[in-house]
Write a protein that holds these residues in place. Structure first.
Motif, mmCIF file in Angstrom:
data_model
loop_
_atom_site.group_PDB
_atom_site.id
_atom_site.type_symbol
_atom_site.label_atom_id
_atom_site.label_comp_id
_atom_site.label_asym_id
_atom_site.label_seq_id
_atom_site.Cartn_x
_atom_site.Cartn_y
_atom_site.Cartn_z
ATOM 1 N N PHE A 5 0.818 -1.208 0.000
ATOM 2 C CA PHE A 5 0.000 0.000 0.000
ATOM 3 C C PHE A 5 0.858 1.266 0.000
ATOM 4 O O PHE A 5 0.519 2.232 -0.681
ATOM 5 C CB PHE A 5 -0.932 -0.007 1.221
ATOM 6 C CG PHE A 5 -1.768 1.226 1.334
ATOM 7 C CD1 PHE A 5 -2.822 1.451 0.471
ATOM 8 C CD2 PHE A 5 -1.493 2.186 2.296
ATOM 9 C CE1 PHE A 5 -3.596 2.590 0.560
ATOM 10 C CE2 PHE A 5 -2.260 3.331 2.407
ATOM 11 C CZ PHE A 5 -3.315 3.528 1.530
ATOM 12 N N VAL A 6 1.943 1.269 0.723
ATOM 13 C CA VAL A 6 2.786 2.462 0.847
ATOM 14 C C VAL A 6 3.363 2.895 -0.503
ATOM 15 O O VAL A 6 3.266 4.069 -0.862
ATOM 16 C CB VAL A 6 3.876 2.254 1.921
ATOM 17 C CG1 VAL A 6 4.863 3.398 1.917
ATOM 18 C CG2 VAL A 6 3.237 2.108 3.289
ATOM 19 N N PRO A 7 3.945 1.994 -1.298
ATOM 20 C CA PRO A 7 4.430 2.434 -2.619
ATOM 21 C C PRO A 7 3.307 2.926 -3.529
ATOM 22 O O PRO A 7 3.493 3.854 -4.317
ATOM 23 C CB PRO A 7 5.083 1.186 -3.208
ATOM 24 C CG PRO A 7 5.403 0.329 -2.043
ATOM 25 C CD PRO A 7 4.349 0.625 -1.017
ATOM 26 N N LEU A 8 2.140 2.325 -3.406
ATOM 27 C CA LEU A 8 0.997 2.771 -4.202
ATOM 28 C C LEU A 8 0.580 4.184 -3.811
ATOM 29 O O LEU A 8 0.304 5.021 -4.681
ATOM 30 C CB LEU A 8 -0.167 1.801 -3.981
ATOM 31 C CG LEU A 8 -1.083 1.541 -5.155
ATOM 32 C CD1 LEU A 8 -0.310 1.040 -6.355
ATOM 33 C CD2 LEU A 8 -2.148 0.558 -4.760
ATOM 34 N N LEU A 9 0.553 4.455 -2.518
ATOM 35 C CA LEU A 9 0.238 5.794 -2.032
ATOM 36 C C LEU A 9 1.294 6.798 -2.498
ATOM 37 O O LEU A 9 0.971 7.908 -2.925
ATOM 38 C CB LEU A 9 0.132 5.798 -0.508
ATOM 39 C CG LEU A 9 -0.202 7.140 0.130
ATOM 40 C CD1 LEU A 9 -1.566 7.625 -0.322
ATOM 41 C CD2 LEU A 9 -0.159 7.011 1.644
ATOM 42 N N SER A 10 2.540 6.396 -2.436
ATOM 43 C CA SER A 10 3.627 7.256 -2.888
ATOM 44 C C SER A 10 3.494 7.566 -4.382
ATOM 45 O O SER A 10 3.685 8.705 -4.802
ATOM 46 C CB SER A 10 4.962 6.580 -2.604
ATOM 47 O OG SER A 10 6.016 7.387 -3.013
ATOM 48 N N LEU A 11 3.173 6.571 -5.169
ATOM 49 C CA LEU A 11 2.975 6.772 -6.603
ATOM 50 C C LEU A 11 1.828 7.743 -6.864
ATOM 51 O O LEU A 11 1.944 8.643 -7.701
ATOM 52 C CB LEU A 11 2.706 5.439 -7.294
ATOM 53 C CG LEU A 11 2.386 5.495 -8.783
ATOM 54 C CD1 LEU A 11 3.580 6.012 -9.571
ATOM 55 C CD2 LEU A 11 1.963 4.134 -9.278
ATOM 56 N N LEU A 12 0.750 7.594 -6.131
ATOM 57 C CA LEU A 12 -0.405 8.487 -6.283
ATOM 58 C C LEU A 12 -0.034 9.924 -5.922
ATOM 59 O O LEU A 12 -0.364 10.866 -6.656
ATOM 60 C CB LEU A 12 -1.562 7.995 -5.415
ATOM 61 C CG LEU A 12 -2.821 8.842 -5.447
ATOM 62 C CD1 LEU A 12 -3.433 8.844 -6.840
ATOM 63 C CD2 LEU A 12 -3.818 8.324 -4.433
ATOM 64 N N LEU A 13 0.677 10.097 -4.806
ATOM 65 C CA LEU A 13 1.097 11.439 -4.384
ATOM 66 C C LEU A 13 2.018 12.083 -5.419
ATOM 67 O O LEU A 13 1.834 13.251 -5.782
ATOM 68 C CB LEU A 13 1.838 11.362 -3.050
ATOM 69 C CG LEU A 13 1.021 11.536 -1.799
ATOM 70 C CD1 LEU A 13 1.891 11.326 -0.568
ATOM 71 C CD2 LEU A 13 0.361 12.880 -1.745
ATOM 72 N N LEU A 14 3.004 11.334 -5.886
ATOM 73 C CA LEU A 14 3.942 11.892 -6.859
ATOM 74 C C LEU A 14 3.258 12.226 -8.180
ATOM 75 O O LEU A 14 3.616 13.210 -8.841
ATOM 76 C CB LEU A 14 5.114 10.936 -7.073
ATOM 77 C CG LEU A 14 6.044 10.817 -5.868
ATOM 78 C CD1 LEU A 14 7.107 9.751 -6.137
ATOM 79 C CD2 LEU A 14 6.694 12.138 -5.532
ATOM 80 N N THR A 15 2.262 11.439 -8.564
ATOM 81 C CA THR A 15 1.490 11.734 -9.776
ATOM 82 C C THR A 15 0.701 13.037 -9.606
ATOM 83 O O THR A 15 0.692 13.886 -10.506
ATOM 84 C CB THR A 15 0.541 10.574 -10.110
ATOM 85 O OG1 THR A 15 1.312 9.377 -10.286
ATOM 86 C CG2 THR A 15 -0.259 10.851 -11.362
ATOM 87 N N CYS A 16 0.087 13.200 -8.449
ATOM 88 C CA CYS A 16 -0.655 14.443 -8.172
ATOM 89 C C CYS A 16 0.297 15.634 -8.117
ATOM 90 O O CYS A 16 -0.011 16.704 -8.654
ATOM 91 C CB CYS A 16 -1.427 14.318 -6.868
ATOM 92 S SG CYS A 16 -2.800 13.169 -6.942
ATOM 93 N N PHE A 17 1.440 15.459 -7.473
ATOM 94 C CA PHE A 17 2.415 16.539 -7.392
ATOM 95 C C PHE A 17 2.912 16.920 -8.783
ATOM 96 O O PHE A 17 3.102 18.093 -9.080
ATOM 97 C CB PHE A 17 3.587 16.146 -6.501
ATOM 98 C CG PHE A 17 3.245 16.064 -5.038
ATOM 99 C CD1 PHE A 17 2.079 16.609 -4.526
ATOM 100 C CD2 PHE A 17 4.097 15.431 -4.162
ATOM 101 C CE1 PHE A 17 1.775 16.537 -3.179
ATOM 102 C CE2 PHE A 17 3.811 15.356 -2.815
ATOM 103 C CZ PHE A 17 2.644 15.911 -2.318
ATOM 104 N N SER A 18 3.125 15.931 -9.629
ATOM 105 C CA SER A 18 3.557 16.214 -11.010
ATOM 106 C C SER A 18 2.506 17.018 -11.750
ATOM 107 O O SER A 18 2.829 17.964 -12.482
ATOM 108 C CB SER A 18 3.824 14.906 -11.761
ATOM 109 O OG SER A 18 4.860 14.191 -11.162
ATOM 110 N N ALA A 19 1.250 16.661 -11.557
ATOM 111 C CA ALA A 19 0.156 17.391 -12.214
ATOM 112 C C ALA A 19 0.112 18.841 -11.739
ATOM 113 O O ALA A 19 -0.103 19.763 -12.535
ATOM 114 C CB ALA A 19 -1.174 16.696 -11.931
ATOM 115 N N VAL A 20 0.337 19.060 -10.453
ATOM 116 C CA VAL A 20 0.325 20.418 -9.897
ATOM 117 C C VAL A 20 1.472 21.242 -10.482
ATOM 118 O O VAL A 20 1.274 22.381 -10.924
ATOM 119 C CB VAL A 20 0.421 20.388 -8.355
ATOM 120 C CG1 VAL A 20 0.713 21.763 -7.793
ATOM 121 C CG2 VAL A 20 -0.853 19.825 -7.759
ATOM 122 N N ILE A 21 2.669 20.689 -10.500
ATOM 123 C CA ILE A 21 3.833 21.421 -11.006
ATOM 124 C C ILE A 21 3.689 21.680 -12.505
ATOM 125 O O ILE A 21 4.015 22.778 -12.986
ATOM 126 C CB ILE A 21 5.136 20.672 -10.676
ATOM 127 C CG1 ILE A 21 5.339 20.621 -9.155
ATOM 128 C CG2 ILE A 21 6.324 21.302 -11.363
ATOM 129 C CD1 ILE A 21 5.436 21.980 -8.472
#
Length: 83
Positions: A5-21
Motif C-alpha cells: 500500500f505504501v508504494p501505491l500511495l507514494s505513486l499516487l502522491l507523486l502523480t498528483c504533485f507532477s500534475a500540480v507542477i
C-alpha cells in the motif's frame, strides 16, 4: 498488505504533485491550474520534509540514492512555485 500500500500511495502522491507542477508551469488541466499556485507550495513543503527525512535516515543506501533526488525535486518545485 501495508508493504504494498505504501508504494501505491507514494505513486499516487507523486502523480498528483507532477500534475500540480505541470499546471503551475502552464502545461496542465485548467481545473488544476486554478489552484496550482497554492498547491505548488504543498509540493515544496512535502519535498522539504522529504529532504529532512532522507538526510537523517539511518540507511546509507537510502541517503545516497534518495537524498539527491528529493533535493533536486525541492529545488525545481521551489523554482516553479516562486515563478
Amino acid at each position: 498488505m501495508l508493504v504494498r500500500f505504501v508504494p501505491l500511495l507514494s505513486l499516487l502522491l507523486l502523480t498528483c504533485f507532477s500534475a500540480v507542477i505541470l499546471a503551475r508551469s502552464g502545461f496542465g488541466v485548467p481545473l488544476v491550474q486554478q489552484h496550482s499556485q497554492s498547491l505548488s507550495w504543498v509540493v515544496v513543503g512535502y519535498c522539504a520534509l522529504g529532504s529532512i527525512a532522507n538526510a537523517v535516515t539511518p540507511s546509507r543506501r537510502e541517503r545516497k540514492l534518495w537524498l539527491p533526488v528529493i533535493l533536486c525535486m525541492l529545488a525545481l518545485s521551489l523554482v516553479v512555485a516562486t515563478s
